[in-house]
Design a protein around this motif. Structure first.
Motif, PDB file in Angstrom:
ATOM      1  N   ARG A 551       2.392  16.077   5.220  1.00 44.17           N
ATOM      2  CA  ARG A 551       1.765  16.687   6.391  1.00 44.17           C
ATOM      3  C   ARG A 551       0.744  17.754   5.978  1.00 44.17           C
ATOM      4  O   ARG A 551      -0.335  17.844   6.564  1.00 44.17           O
ATOM      5  CB  ARG A 551       2.848  17.281   7.307  1.00 44.17           C
ATOM      6  N   GLN A 552       1.077  18.546   4.975  1.00 44.21           N
ATOM      7  CA  GLN A 552       0.132  19.557   4.495  1.00 44.21           C
ATOM      8  C   GLN A 552      -1.111  18.897   3.891  1.00 44.21           C
ATOM      9  O   GLN A 552      -2.235  19.369   4.087  1.00 44.21           O
ATOM     10  CB  GLN A 552       0.817  20.463   3.471  1.00 44.21           C
ATOM     11  N   VAL A 555      -3.394  17.641   6.647  1.00 44.47           N
ATOM     12  CA  VAL A 555      -4.137  18.753   7.253  1.00 44.47           C
ATOM     13  C   VAL A 555      -5.320  19.132   6.368  1.00 44.47           C
ATOM     14  O   VAL A 555      -6.444  19.321   6.854  1.00 44.47           O
ATOM     15  CB  VAL A 555      -3.219  19.966   7.485  1.00 44.47           C
ATOM     16  N   ALA A 556      -5.086  19.241   5.052  1.00 41.20           N
ATOM     17  CA  ALA A 556      -6.173  19.585   4.132  1.00 41.20           C
ATOM     18  C   ALA A 556      -7.241  18.490   4.108  1.00 41.20           C
ATOM     19  O   ALA A 556      -8.440  18.775   4.036  1.00 41.20           O
ATOM     20  CB  ALA A 556      -5.610  19.814   2.732  1.00 41.20           C
ATOM     21  N   GLN A 558      -8.119  16.644   6.525  1.00 38.85           N
ATOM     22  CA  GLN A 558      -8.909  16.721   7.755  1.00 38.85           C
ATOM     23  C   GLN A 558     -10.065  17.706   7.621  1.00 38.85           C
ATOM     24  O   GLN A 558     -11.022  17.664   8.390  1.00 38.85           O
ATOM     25  CB  GLN A 558      -8.023  17.126   8.924  1.00 38.85           C
ATOM     26  N   SER A 561     -13.290  22.714  10.204  1.00 40.42           N
ATOM     27  CA  SER A 561     -14.109  22.216  11.320  1.00 40.42           C
ATOM     28  C   SER A 561     -15.597  22.459  11.129  1.00 40.42           C
ATOM     29  O   SER A 561     -16.423  21.620  11.490  1.00 40.42           O
ATOM     30  CB  SER A 561     -13.641  22.856  12.629  1.00 40.42           C
ATOM     31  N   LYS A 567     -14.064  16.954   5.065  1.00 34.46           N
ATOM     32  CA  LYS A 567     -13.248  15.956   5.773  1.00 34.46           C
ATOM     33  C   LYS A 567     -13.265  14.624   5.023  1.00 34.46           C
ATOM     34  O   LYS A 567     -14.318  14.002   4.860  1.00 34.46           O
ATOM     35  CB  LYS A 567     -13.764  15.748   7.198  1.00 34.46           C
ATOM     36  N   GLN A 579      -4.790   9.013   6.967  1.00 35.48           N
ATOM     37  CA  GLN A 579      -3.634   8.779   7.826  1.00 35.48           C
ATOM     38  C   GLN A 579      -2.983   7.432   7.504  1.00 35.48           C
ATOM     39  O   GLN A 579      -1.745   7.329   7.403  1.00 35.48           O
ATOM     40  CB  GLN A 579      -4.063   8.815   9.297  1.00 35.48           C
TER      41      GLN A 579
END
Length: 590
Positions: A551-552, A555-556, A558, A561, A567, A579
């Motif tokens: 999960r970490q 997130v990284a 992604q 922003s 990304k 994913q």
């Protein structure tokens, strides 16, 4: 003595700015091209960022005593009388100083632009690491020492094909001219390919022509087929059809300098009697291929004398033919896909490829290379080829290669050390005689700041751990250098790198993106690595579960922003998302 030398240097130097005020003007000839005028504007803009001064641009045939003359023309000729501007090659650059005048000129279309970039880098200390990261020194007082440089790129086609290199400003700043550089006409334009590669079925679509002309397609095991196959290269009607197709395409694309007439990305060459006779006589499937391409090139040359026909020496066509020679308007693009990229291409591990490049070198004056500088099955996986990139480009230059396409992770940001490779390759494609190890250290320190030192140790660690391994461009995730001991050492270095820049959000984002590569391997091989750790009596480097780690990592991946370059959208060629990668490991709920 030091004071004396400094004063002598200042006496010889041209004054650009003093205490934030311009001490020179920029002069452009009235007949300057759009690219030369653009180069002058870019020079003024960057000099203002360096010094804080505003620089006047004058369009004139004469230059004042203090001037930077951008591009060839009357002012350049009058001020630098011993300089022959008319003989400059298309991408050749010239940088000269005489008193307080500086000349930044070059051939057309891009030579003057490159002169400006070289001056800003060498004389002013500017670096453009990536499209989003640069080094612009702050120097309110700026002088330049005496300079007398005339330089030509080592290769006529220069394409470090990484996602982070697909930016026009970055491309001209770093002397790239490949098809993906996206250079506008104002920026001198790119070398335009039509179709680029694997174009047989683009030129002769099976859906349109197989039913009516099965004889135009490969005979494989006694049957004509268009399934993962090629064309029947000895068919005379097909020859003339493709000639007309190529002419039609070039008439519709007058900007194209090269058109690809090249085999599909598969095997199954034609086995008909005529194709086989050509191949047998030449001792290579390159026989029928080159006979076909030579015919196309000969027939289009009267109408398109400045266009080259590009084809591949790839897999089954890599071996050069015995007697056939490519026509002068044919580019042979030799591909290194079977090589061991952990070793230099002139090493014993790659002797077969070295023999082929020597063979093609003897047969053509227009040899290009398609080289591979990533792991296409695992974009984010450590790929320890960093220290072979310089030797390989020197090897290409020594064998009179004219153009180089360095295929990297082109689909997504975030590939392992992508930014380093893109910048390093760009610098070496212009001049492979540079010290590649010094360039690597410069990039690591410049792009990663205080994290550069542990990351330099990471590169050396992986390179040493991979010794003896056949590193292909489809290396598996269980390679010896990705076992527990070296991976644990690598993880410790990346954690140290993060700690070194913890107070700088920008640098930390760069390091965390780079860290994703090593973390990707932990994620993929969690259980085998735990077993190796236990057998070694070592300490497991993580306190979290695999699910929490995944999960970490997601997130990284992604990204941040406001930083689109962070990304990750693909972890392998073909577009597998982070994913889907994690879901495929079956750990999303663990």
């Amino acid at each position: 003595m030091a004071v004396l030398m400094a004063s002598l240097w200042q006496a010889m130097a041209a004054m650009i700015a003093e205490k934030g005020a311009a001490r020179t003007v920029i002069v452009v000839d009235p007949t300057a091209t759009a690219t030369e005028t653009y180069a002058a504007r870019q020079l003024a803009s960057v000099l203002q960022q360096i010094t804080g001064a505003s620089f006047e641009i004058r369009t004139n045939t004469e230059a004042p005593a203090r001037a930077i003359i951008v591009g060839p023309g009357a002012a350049a000729t009058a001020s630098f009388r011993e300089t022959s501007h008319a003989q400059l090659g298309e991408e050749e650059l010239m940088i000269r100083t005489e008193g307080d005048r500086v000349l930044l000129a070059g051939g057309r279309p891009r030579g003057t632009l490159y002169a400006v970039s070289r001056f800003l880098q060498d004389a002013c200390g500017v670096r453009w690491w990536t499209p989003w990261a640069s080094r612009i020194p702050h120097k309110p007082t700026l002088r330049t020492a005496d300079i007398n440089i005339r330089a030509t790129p080592a290769f006529e086609y220069r394409d470090p094909h990484w996602r982070c290199a697909f930016d026009a400003d970055w491309s001209w700043h770093n002397f790239c001219n490949g098809r993906a550089s996206q250079l506008t006409p104002e920026q001198g334009g790119s070398v335009i390919y039509k179709y680029f590669v694997h174009s047989f079925y683009t030129l002769v679509p099976p859906k349109q022509y197989f039913a009516e002309h099965p004889e135009w397609f490969s005979l494989v095991k006694g049957k004509r087929t268009s399934d993962d196959a090629q064309l029947c290269l000895s068919n005379p009607d097909l020859h003339d059809f493709v000639v007309q197709r190529v002419k039609q395409v070039l008439r519709e694309s007058p900007e194209a300098l090269i058109i690809s007439v090249s085999q599909n990305d598969c095997f199954n060459p034609c086995e008909c009697a005529n194709c086989k006779a050509l191949d047998d006589a030449e001792g290579s499937h390159a026989g029928s291929l080159l006979a076909f391409v030579n015919y196309i090139a000969e027939k289009i040359e009267p109408e398109f004398p400045n266009v080259a026909v590009d084809t591949l020496a790839y897999q089954y066509t890599r071996k050069p033919p015995r007697a056939l020679r490519p026509r002068p308007n044919v580019i042979m693009r030799l591909c290194s896909i079977e090589c061991n990229f952990r070793e230099a291409l002139d090493s014993p591990a790659n002797e077969a490829f070295a023999a082929d490049i020597r063979g093609w070198e003897q047969r053509t004056d227009r040899l290009y290379i398609w080289d591979y500088v990533t792991d296409f099955a695992h974009y984010l996986q450590p790929f320890p080829d960093w220290f072979t990139l310089g030797p390989n480009l020197r090897f290409f230059q020594a064998h009179h290669v004219r153009g180089v396409f360095e295929e990297g992770a082109y689909e997504s940001p975030g590939a392992e050390m992508a930014e380093l490779r893109a910048w390093l390759l760009a610098q070496l494609l212009w001049n492979p005689r540079q010290d590649d190890r010094a360039l690597i250290r410069e990039f690591l320190d410049g792009y990663y700041g205080a994290a550069g030192r542990p990351l330099a140790r990471y590169l050396k660690l992986m390179q040493k751990a991979s010794q003896g391994f056949n590193l292909t461009c489809y290396a598996p995730p269980d390679a010896p250098f990705l076992h527990f001991k070296p991976l644990a050492q690598a993880e410790a270095l990346w954690q140290k790198a993060e700690q070194a820049v913890a107070g700088d959000a920008e640098l930390l984002a760069r390091v965390r993106q780079g860290h994703l590569a090593v973390q990707c391997v932990w994620l993929a091989r969690w259980e085998p690595l735990r077993k190796e750790c236990s057998l070694a009596g070592a300490t497991w480097p993580f306190t979290m579960t695999r699910g929490e780690f995944a999960r970490q990592w997601l997130v990284a991946a992604q990204g941040v922003s406001d930083k689109p370059w962070t990304k990750v959208t693909a972890v392998r060629e073909g577009g597998l998302t982070p994913q889907d990668f994690v879901s495929g490991l079956g750990i999303h709920n663990k």
